[in-house]
Design a protein around this motif. Structure first.
Motif, mmCIF file in Angstrom:
data_model
loop_
_atom_site.group_PDB
_atom_site.id
_atom_site.type_symbol
_atom_site.label_atom_id
_atom_site.label_comp_id
_atom_site.label_asym_id
_atom_site.label_seq_id
_atom_site.Cartn_x
_atom_site.Cartn_y
_atom_site.Cartn_z
ATOM 1 N N MET A 1 53.032 105.365 155.059
ATOM 2 C CA MET A 1 51.637 105.526 155.431
ATOM 3 C C MET A 1 50.898 106.375 154.404
ATOM 4 N N SER A 2 51.589 107.364 153.809
ATOM 5 C CA SER A 2 50.921 108.214 152.817
ATOM 6 C C SER A 2 50.542 107.398 151.589
ATOM 7 N N ASN A 3 51.320 106.337 151.308
ATOM 8 C CA ASN A 3 50.996 105.455 150.198
ATOM 9 C C ASN A 3 49.615 104.822 150.406
ATOM 10 N N LEU A 4 49.341 104.400 151.628
ATOM 11 C CA LEU A 4 48.044 103.810 151.953
ATOM 12 C C LEU A 4 46.944 104.857 151.831
ATOM 13 N N ASN A 5 47.208 106.072 152.271
ATOM 14 C CA ASN A 5 46.217 107.150 152.137
ATOM 15 C C ASN A 5 45.927 107.442 150.669
ATOM 16 N N GLU A 6 46.963 107.436 149.859
ATOM 17 C CA GLU A 6 46.773 107.655 148.420
ATOM 18 C C GLU A 6 45.942 106.539 147.805
ATOM 19 N N LEU A 7 46.201 105.315 148.253
ATOM 20 C CA LEU A 7 45.424 104.177 147.753
ATOM 21 C C LEU A 7 43.964 104.280 148.180
ATOM 22 N N ARG A 8 43.750 104.753 149.395
ATOM 23 C CA ARG A 8 42.361 104.925 149.863
ATOM 24 C C ARG A 8 41.645 106.018 149.066
ATOM 25 N N GLU A 9 42.374 107.072 148.716
ATOM 26 C CA GLU A 9 41.793 108.120 147.870
ATOM 27 C C GLU A 9 41.470 107.556 146.487
ATOM 28 N N LEU A 10 42.390 106.753 145.960
ATOM 29 C CA LEU A 10 42.159 106.101 144.672
ATOM 30 C C LEU A 10 40.935 105.198 144.741
ATOM 31 N N GLU A 11 40.805 104.468 145.830
ATOM 32 C CA GLU A 11 39.649 103.585 146.010
ATOM 33 C C GLU A 11 38.349 104.405 146.033
ATOM 34 N N ALA A 12 38.368 105.526 146.745
ATOM 35 C CA ALA A 12 37.171 106.371 146.829
ATOM 36 C C ALA A 12 36.781 106.898 145.449
ATOM 37 N N ILE A 13 37.777 107.279 144.675
ATOM 38 C CA ILE A 13 37.510 107.792 143.326
ATOM 39 C C ILE A 13 36.964 106.679 142.431
ATOM 40 N N THR A 14 37.597 105.519 142.474
ATOM 41 C CA THR A 14 37.137 104.415 141.625
ATOM 42 C C THR A 14 35.768 103.916 142.070
ATOM 43 N N LYS A 15 35.482 103.970 143.367
ATOM 44 C CA LYS A 15 34.151 103.572 143.870
ATOM 45 C C LYS A 15 33.097 104.549 143.374
ATOM 46 N N ALA A 16 33.411 105.842 143.401
ATOM 47 C CA ALA A 16 32.465 106.853 142.917
ATOM 48 C C ALA A 16 32.195 106.655 141.421
ATOM 49 N N LYS A 17 33.242 106.375 140.671
ATOM 50 C CA LYS A 17 33.091 106.145 139.223
ATOM 51 C C LYS A 17 32.260 104.889 138.972
ATOM 52 N N TYR A 18 32.512 103.843 139.738
ATOM 53 C CA TYR A 18 31.756 102.596 139.608
ATOM 54 C C TYR A 18 30.281 102.827 139.935
ATOM 55 N N ASP A 19 30.014 103.550 141.023
ATOM 56 C CA ASP A 19 28.632 103.857 141.402
ATOM 57 C C ASP A 19 27.932 104.654 140.306
ATOM 58 N N GLN A 20 28.653 105.605 139.727
ATOM 59 C CA GLN A 20 28.096 106.423 138.649
ATOM 60 C C GLN A 20 27.770 105.547 137.434
ATOM 61 N N GLN A 21 28.662 104.645 137.087
ATOM 62 C CA GLN A 21 28.435 103.754 135.949
ATOM 63 C C GLN A 21 27.239 102.834 136.210
ATOM 64 N N GLN A 22 27.135 102.337 137.431
ATOM 65 C CA GLN A 22 26.002 101.470 137.778
ATOM 66 C C GLN A 22 24.678 102.231 137.675
ATOM 67 N N GLN A 23 24.656 103.442 138.164
ATOM 68 C CA GLN A 23 23.445 104.255 138.115
ATOM 69 C C GLN A 23 23.037 104.517 136.666
ATOM 70 N N SER A 24 23.983 104.834 135.840
ATOM 71 C CA SER A 24 23.719 105.065 134.425
ATOM 72 C C SER A 24 23.190 103.787 133.767
ATOM 73 N N PHE A 25 23.774 102.658 134.129
ATOM 74 C CA PHE A 25 23.337 101.373 133.582
ATOM 75 C C PHE A 25 21.909 101.057 134.026
ATOM 76 N N ARG A 26 21.598 101.341 135.286
ATOM 77 C CA ARG A 26 20.229 101.095 135.780
ATOM 78 C C ARG A 26 19.206 101.951 135.036
ATOM 79 N N ARG A 27 19.598 103.190 134.717
ATOM 80 C CA ARG A 27 18.679 104.060 133.962
ATOM 81 C C ARG A 27 18.397 103.483 132.577
ATOM 82 N N ILE A 28 19.428 102.993 131.917
ATOM 83 C CA ILE A 28 19.225 102.447 130.572
ATOM 84 C C ILE A 28 18.442 101.141 130.646
ATOM 85 N N GLN A 29 18.640 100.363 131.701
ATOM 86 C CA GLN A 29 17.844 99.147 131.882
ATOM 87 C C GLN A 29 16.376 99.502 132.094
ATOM 88 N N SER A 30 16.140 100.546 132.847
ATOM 89 C CA SER A 30 14.771 101.006 133.084
ATOM 90 C C SER A 30 14.114 101.426 131.770
#
Length: 141
Positions: A1-30
């Motif tokens: 079960m801890s493996n799944l929790n670790e994967l969920r933490e990894l997902e949260a981190i990668t989602k945050a990084k993806y959101d950050q990259q998208q925001q940066s991309f939107r600024r440059i598009q603007s």
């Protein structure tokens, strides 16, 4: 079960990084859109000034038309240089957004596969328990 929790933490981190990259991309598009709008505005101003016959004669008489066209030319050159820089940054950021999205997809796929594996294992355990229970009943009868 801890493996799944670790994967969920990894997902949260990668989602945050993806959101950050998208925001940066939107600024440059603007910024790209702003520069393109300024270039269009300069073109419209130049076209408008060339279509006004009375003003052209007056401007030529005092040499203002040469100064005006020089200013427009320098402004367009400056804006085009900035636009070229922004487009280069945009290309880099687009690659980073794609990479971040790929990592997010992998994390989500791992979670899905882990959930599926856990469900299969639970189902297998329940099946084995049911078979053991049934065998004990048969032996006790």
């Amino acid at each position: 079960m801890s493996n799944l929790n670790e994967l969920r933490e990894l997902e949260a981190i990668t989602k945050a990084k993806y959101d950050q990259q998208q925001q940066s991309f939107r600024r440059i598009q603007s910024e790209e859109n702003r520069l393109r709008a300024e270039l269009r505005k300069l073109d419209e101003m130049l076209l408008s000034s060339n279509n006004t016959d009375v003003r052209i004669g007056e401007m030529r008489a005092i040499g203002a038309d040469v100064i005006w066209q020089g200013w427009v030319g320098r402004s367009k050159t400056e804006l085009n240089l900035k636009l070229a820089q922004v487009l280069a940054i945009k290309e880099q950021q687009l690659q980073q957004v794609r990479q971040a999205f790929g990592k997010l997809q992998v994390a989500q796929q791992l979670i899905t596969e882990t959930n599926d594996d856990q469900r299969k294992k639970k189902g297998q355990s329940r099946l084995e328990l049911a078979m053991d229970t049934a065998l004990h009943r048969v032996k006790s009868d």
